[in-house]
Motif scaffolding. Structure first.
Motif, PDB file in Angstrom:
ATOM      1  N   TRP A 196       0.965  -1.102  -0.049  1.00 57.41           N
ATOM      2  CA  TRP A 196       0.125   0.062   0.173  1.00 57.41           C
ATOM      3  C   TRP A 196       0.854   1.147  -0.127  1.00 57.41           C
ATOM      4  CZ3 TRP A 196      -4.029  -1.696   4.241  1.00 57.41           C
ATOM      5  CH2 TRP A 196      -5.108  -2.391   3.585  1.00 57.41           C
ATOM      6  N   ALA A 197       0.538   2.286  -0.634  1.00 61.91           N
ATOM      7  CA  ALA A 197       1.453   3.514  -0.805  1.00 61.91           C
ATOM      8  C   ALA A 197       1.015   4.249   0.519  1.00 61.91           C
ATOM      9  CB  ALA A 197       0.543   4.345  -2.064  1.00 61.91           C
ATOM     10  N   ALA A 198       1.899   5.055   0.734  1.00 62.50           N
ATOM     11  CA  ALA A 198       1.777   5.758   2.064  1.00 62.50           C
ATOM     12  C   ALA A 198       0.765   7.186   1.487  1.00 62.50           C
ATOM     13  CB  ALA A 198       3.026   6.392   2.612  1.00 62.50           C
ATOM     14  N   GLN A 199      -0.476   6.889   1.182  1.00 62.32           N
ATOM     15  CA  GLN A 199      -1.371   7.838   0.911  1.00 62.32           C
ATOM     16  C   GLN A 199      -2.601   7.643   1.739  1.00 62.32           C
ATOM     17  OE1 GLN A 199      -3.656   7.634  -2.991  1.00 62.32           O
ATOM     18  NE2 GLN A 199      -2.753   9.695  -3.389  1.00 62.32           N
ATOM     19  N   VAL A 200      -3.005   8.979   2.226  1.00 68.27           N
ATOM     20  CA  VAL A 200      -4.412   8.934   3.183  1.00 68.27           C
ATOM     21  C   VAL A 200      -5.395   8.772   2.436  1.00 68.27           C
ATOM     22  CG1 VAL A 200      -5.481  10.331   4.614  1.00 68.27           C
ATOM     23  CG2 VAL A 200      -3.140  10.486   4.538  1.00 68.27           C
TER      24      VAL A 200
ATOM     25  N   MET B 206      -4.234  -8.746  15.018  1.00 65.75           N
ATOM     26  CA  MET B 206      -4.363  -9.712  13.852  1.00 65.75           C
ATOM     27  C   MET B 206      -5.204 -11.100  14.004  1.00 65.75           C
ATOM     28  SD  MET B 206      -0.780 -11.744  13.211  1.00 65.75           S
ATOM     29  CE  MET B 206       0.117 -10.439  13.278  1.00 65.75           C
ATOM     30  N   PHE B 207      -5.258 -11.264  15.588  1.00 59.56           N
ATOM     31  CA  PHE B 207      -5.919 -12.336  16.201  1.00 59.56           C
ATOM     32  C   PHE B 207      -7.478 -11.937  16.711  1.00 59.56           C
ATOM     33  CE2 PHE B 207      -1.464 -13.219  16.709  1.00 59.56           C
ATOM     34  CZ  PHE B 207      -1.311 -14.098  15.885  1.00 59.56           C
ATOM     35  N   LYS B 208      -7.750 -10.661  16.488  1.00 59.20           N
ATOM     36  CA  LYS B 208      -8.917 -10.045  16.770  1.00 59.20           C
ATOM     37  C   LYS B 208      -9.105  -9.882  18.493  1.00 59.20           C
ATOM     38  CE  LYS B 208     -11.365 -11.584  12.592  1.00 59.20           C
ATOM     39  NZ  LYS B 208     -12.513 -12.070  11.974  1.00 59.20           N
ATOM     40  N   GLU B 209      -8.121  -9.742  19.058  1.00 62.40           N
ATOM     41  CA  GLU B 209      -7.824  -9.285  20.337  1.00 62.40           C
ATOM     42  C   GLU B 209      -7.846  -7.843  20.476  1.00 62.40           C
ATOM     43  OE1 GLU B 209      -5.322 -12.886  22.524  1.00 62.40           O
ATOM     44  OE2 GLU B 209      -4.272 -11.535  21.252  1.00 62.40           O
ATOM     45  N   LYS B 210      -8.610  -7.440  21.645  1.00 58.58           N
ATOM     46  CA  LYS B 210      -8.738  -5.915  22.012  1.00 58.58           C
ATOM     47  C   LYS B 210      -7.384  -5.639  22.685  1.00 58.58           C
ATOM     48  CE  LYS B 210     -13.076  -5.824  21.077  1.00 58.58           C
ATOM     49  NZ  LYS B 210     -13.476  -5.173  19.887  1.00 58.58           N
ATOM     50  N   ILE B 211      -6.793  -4.460  22.130  1.00 54.75           N
ATOM     51  CA  ILE B 211      -5.554  -3.941  22.357  1.00 54.75           C
ATOM     52  C   ILE B 211      -5.586  -2.428  22.582  1.00 54.75           C
ATOM     53  CG2 ILE B 211      -3.968  -5.897  21.532  1.00 54.75           C
ATOM     54  CD1 ILE B 211      -3.454  -3.953  19.063  1.00 54.75           C
ATOM     55  N   LYS B 212      -4.503  -1.925  22.974  1.00 58.16           N
ATOM     56  CA  LYS B 212      -4.670  -0.338  23.185  1.00 58.16           C
ATOM     57  C   LYS B 212      -3.412  -0.073  22.027  1.00 58.16           C
ATOM     58  CE  LYS B 212      -7.662   0.635  26.393  1.00 58.16           C
ATOM     59  NZ  LYS B 212      -8.627   1.549  26.357  1.00 58.16           N
ATOM     60  N   LYS B 213      -3.584   1.186  21.321  1.00 61.00           N
ATOM     61  CA  LYS B 213      -2.512   1.379  20.386  1.00 61.00           C
ATOM     62  C   LYS B 213      -2.618   2.861  20.035  1.00 61.00           C
ATOM     63  CE  LYS B 213      -1.837  -0.037  15.517  1.00 61.00           C
ATOM     64  NZ  LYS B 213      -2.310  -1.117  14.354  1.00 61.00           N
ATOM     65  N   ARG B 214      -1.295   3.258  19.799  1.00 62.65           N
ATOM     66  CA  ARG B 214      -1.211   4.639  19.369  1.00 62.65           C
ATOM     67  C   ARG B 214      -1.577   4.764  17.889  1.00 62.65           C
ATOM     68  NH1 ARG B 214       2.699   8.670  21.372  1.00 62.65           N
ATOM     69  NH2 ARG B 214       3.579   8.835  19.211  1.00 62.65           N
ATOM     70  N   MET B 215      -2.517   5.847  17.641  1.00 65.45           N
ATOM     71  CA  MET B 215      -3.220   6.132  16.480  1.00 65.45           C
ATOM     72  C   MET B 215      -3.431   7.393  16.282  1.00 65.45           C
ATOM     73  SD  MET B 215      -6.049   3.088  16.603  1.00 65.45           S
ATOM     74  CE  MET B 215      -6.494   2.952  14.862  1.00 65.45           C
ATOM     75  N   ILE B 216      -3.522   7.966  15.041  1.00 73.49           N
ATOM     76  CA  ILE B 216      -3.920   9.241  14.439  1.00 73.49           C
ATOM     77  C   ILE B 216      -4.975   9.432  13.642  1.00 73.49           C
ATOM     78  CG2 ILE B 216      -1.489  10.023  14.408  1.00 73.49           C
ATOM     79  CD1 ILE B 216      -1.413   9.976  11.667  1.00 73.49           C
ATOM     80  N   GLY B 217      -5.725   8.488  13.351  1.00 75.60           N
ATOM     81  CA  GLY B 217      -7.282   8.646  12.710  1.00 75.60           C
ATOM     82  C   GLY B 217      -7.125   8.476  11.494  1.00 75.60           C
ATOM     83  N   ILE B 218      -6.222   7.793  10.525  1.00 77.31           N
ATOM     84  CA  ILE B 218      -6.168   7.743   9.246  1.00 77.31           C
ATOM     85  C   ILE B 218      -6.345   6.486   8.776  1.00 77.31           C
ATOM     86  CG2 ILE B 218      -4.995   9.939   8.986  1.00 77.31           C
ATOM     87  CD1 ILE B 218      -2.430   8.434   8.497  1.00 77.31           C
ATOM     88  N   SER B 219      -6.679   6.165   7.310  1.00 81.62           N
ATOM     89  CA  SER B 219      -6.554   4.775   6.748  1.00 81.62           C
ATOM     90  C   SER B 219      -6.023   5.148   5.515  1.00 81.62           C
ATOM     91  CB  SER B 219      -8.163   4.216   6.724  1.00 81.62           C
ATOM     92  OG  SER B 219      -8.999   5.052   6.003  1.00 81.62           O
ATOM     93  N   PRO B 220      -5.637   4.068   5.033  1.00 77.64           N
ATOM     94  CA  PRO B 220      -5.036   3.895   3.553  1.00 77.64           C
ATOM     95  C   PRO B 220      -5.992   4.167   2.404  1.00 77.64           C
ATOM     96  CG  PRO B 220      -5.229   1.724   4.071  1.00 77.64           C
ATOM     97  CD  PRO B 220      -5.611   2.572   5.552  1.00 77.64           C
ATOM     98  N   SER B 221      -5.478   4.861   1.365  1.00 81.04           N
ATOM     99  CA  SER B 221      -6.438   5.090   0.187  1.00 81.04           C
ATOM    100  C   SER B 221      -6.548   3.836  -0.747  1.00 81.04           C
ATOM    101  CB  SER B 221      -5.578   6.147  -0.773  1.00 81.04           C
ATOM    102  OG  SER B 221      -4.140   5.499  -1.374  1.00 81.04           O
ATOM    103  N   GLY B 222      -5.675   2.900  -0.342  1.00 80.83           N
ATOM    104  CA  GLY B 222      -5.763   1.579  -1.092  1.00 80.83           C
ATOM    105  C   GLY B 222      -4.975   1.530  -2.471  1.00 80.83           C
ATOM    106  N   LYS B 223      -4.174   2.700  -2.756  1.00 84.69           N
ATOM    107  CA  LYS B 223      -3.190   2.728  -3.816  1.00 84.69           C
ATOM    108  C   LYS B 223      -2.194   1.634  -3.805  1.00 84.69           C
ATOM    109  CE  LYS B 223      -0.296   5.881  -6.355  1.00 84.69           C
ATOM    110  NZ  LYS B 223       0.272   7.289  -6.520  1.00 84.69           N
ATOM    111  N   ILE B 224      -1.849   0.786  -4.768  1.00 85.41           N
ATOM    112  CA  ILE B 224      -0.802  -0.044  -4.722  1.00 85.41           C
ATOM    113  C   ILE B 224       0.459   0.299  -5.340  1.00 85.41           C
ATOM    114  CG2 ILE B 224      -0.057  -2.689  -5.248  1.00 85.41           C
ATOM    115  CD1 ILE B 224      -2.338  -2.510  -3.104  1.00 85.41           C
ATOM    116  N   ILE B 225       1.577   0.389  -4.867  1.00 84.31           N
ATOM    117  CA  ILE B 225       2.815   0.819  -5.361  1.00 84.31           C
ATOM    118  C   ILE B 225       3.775  -0.478  -5.505  1.00 84.31           C
ATOM    119  CG2 ILE B 225       2.554   3.132  -4.754  1.00 84.31           C
ATOM    120  CD1 ILE B 225       4.602   2.404  -2.334  1.00 84.31           C
ATOM    121  N   LYS B 226       4.649  -0.438  -6.337  1.00 83.08           N
ATOM    122  CA  LYS B 226       5.836  -1.243  -6.604  1.00 83.08           C
ATOM    123  C   LYS B 226       6.870  -0.915  -5.769  1.00 83.08           C
ATOM    124  CE  LYS B 226       7.742  -4.246 -10.207  1.00 83.08           C
ATOM    125  NZ  LYS B 226       7.722  -4.421 -11.597  1.00 83.08           N
ATOM    126  N   LEU B 227       7.381  -1.642  -5.038  1.00 84.09           N
ATOM    127  CA  LEU B 227       8.811  -1.117  -4.287  1.00 84.09           C
ATOM    128  C   LEU B 227       9.977  -1.622  -5.093  1.00 84.09           C
ATOM    129  CD1 LEU B 227       7.827  -3.120  -0.747  1.00 84.09           C
ATOM    130  CD2 LEU B 227       7.743  -0.507  -1.232  1.00 84.09           C
TER     131      LEU B 227
END
Length: 352
Positions: A122-126, A196-217
């Motif tokens: 995924w590209a680093a695009q909001v 990834m195991f669907k367990e509840k955790i606390k996490k540092r976040m800023i409130g953004i999700s990826p655009s879904g754009k795919i890039i080639k490394l």
């Protein structure tokens, strides 16, 4: 075609695993009677270098039959300098570990090949910005491209989350918007999330999700080596944690998949692209390596456990205990295989 691909991939993985055992055994001078891909009736065989190399009827595994070591006869003893029995415990441990280690090496080779062919991410695009989140308050907009956080260059979406989680305090984001670089200071908040195991955790976040754009490394040779190492390590860690969560009950037993699920995944990947096929083959190879290291009698990990016991106590487990634990191990493995097949069949009926 999918079935053929599945059998070829599985045979390749088994061959690599058993080749690890074979090479380590031969290095320590142990005679190998048989190198088999599959179990049961012999379909094809060729004698080479003192070993019978064969394909057997049931292609769901394989084995190397060494002098002085036979899982079907746990208490077998054969003497001589070329016998597994006469080797020191640490040498036997290396022979046993060599199989799973070969699977990790194969996974790394496949991940390296993916990197050289052009790994995608995924590209680093909001994409979306959560209302009233730290990113929203800082003025982050959809389609903004995050190119740097503090002094860390950002190339993919994964690196954003990794940098946020592994840092403290406010972060300085460098955003590319309409060709212009803009600096934004964002103070992440601790929020409820799921792993990834669907367990509840606390996490540092800023409130953004990826655009879904795919890039080639675009990775250099050395970067591809690092990529292969990190992906192999991440896959191994993920599977170890998965087994742990399954034992703890955090993952329900209904999630256990069998040979039918593996076959479908490989078939789907082969129809998608060669990179997808390499990726799923690498993951299954790591899976095979990890599972074989579990301390279950009849698996490599169980035999390693017996040899560690011998190293510590200076004596072997009694034949009776060894036989009992080995049979118990086969019962566990058989039960897991039946559970996986039952779940696979259940999913087929539920989806129809």
């Amino acid at each position: 075609m999918g079935t053929i691909t599945f059998l070829l991939v599985l045979s390749f993985l088994v061959f690599f695993h058993e080749l690890g055992h074979f090479l380590a055994a031969r290095y320590f001078g142990v005679k190998v009677y048989v190198f088999s891909i599959g179990f049961g009736k012999q379909l094809y065989a060729k004698e080479w270098m003192g070993t019978t190399w064969q394909f057997a009827l049931v292609p769901l595994g394989g084995y190397v039959k060494m002098k002085g070591q036979d899982d079907s006869k746990p208490s077998l003893v054969e003497n001589g300098n070329d016998s597994y029995n006469t080797k020191k415990p640490w040498q036997r441990i290396i022979i046993l570990f060599a199989g799973p280690f070969a699977n990790f090496i194969l996974a790394a080779i496949l991940y390296f090949s993916i990197a050289m062919m052009g790994a995608t991410t995924w590209a680093a695009q909001v994409g979306q910005v959560q209302k009233n989140s730290p990113a929203f308050q800082a003025g982050i907009l959809p389609n903004d491209e995050i190119i740097k956080i503090n002094d860390t260059e950002i190339k993919s979406w994964d690196e954003i989350g990794k940098t946020i989680v592994n840092s403290d305090g406010a972060l300085k984001f460098f955003i590319k918007r309409d060709g212009v670089i803009i600096a934004k200071t964002i103070n992440p908040y601790i929020s409820d999330s799921e792993n990834m195991f669907k367990e509840k955790i606390k996490k540092r976040m800023i409130g953004i999700s990826p655009s879904g754009k795919i890039i080639k490394l675009d990775l250099s040779f050395s970067e591809s080596v690092v990529y292969a190492y990190e992906k192999t390590l991440l896959s191994s860690s993920m599977i170890f944690q998965g087994v742990q969560k399954l034992i703890q009950g955090a993952i329900p037993s209904s999630e256990v998949g069998g040979v039918i699920s593996i076959g479908k995944v490989i078939s789907d990947a082969s129809e998608s692209s060669i990179i997808a096929l390499f990726a799923i083959t690498a993951l299954i190879s790591v899976n095979l390596g990890v599972l074989n290291l579990l301390p279950i009698p009849a698996l490599d990990g169980g035999h390693i456990m017996f040899n560690l016991y011998e190293m510590i106590t200076r004596r072997k487990p009694s034949d009776r205990v060894f036989m009992f634990l080995t049979i118990f191990g086969w019962v566990i493995l058989g039960s897991l295989m039946l559970l996986g097949i039952y779940n696979d069949i259940n999913r087929i009926f539920l989806n129809n």
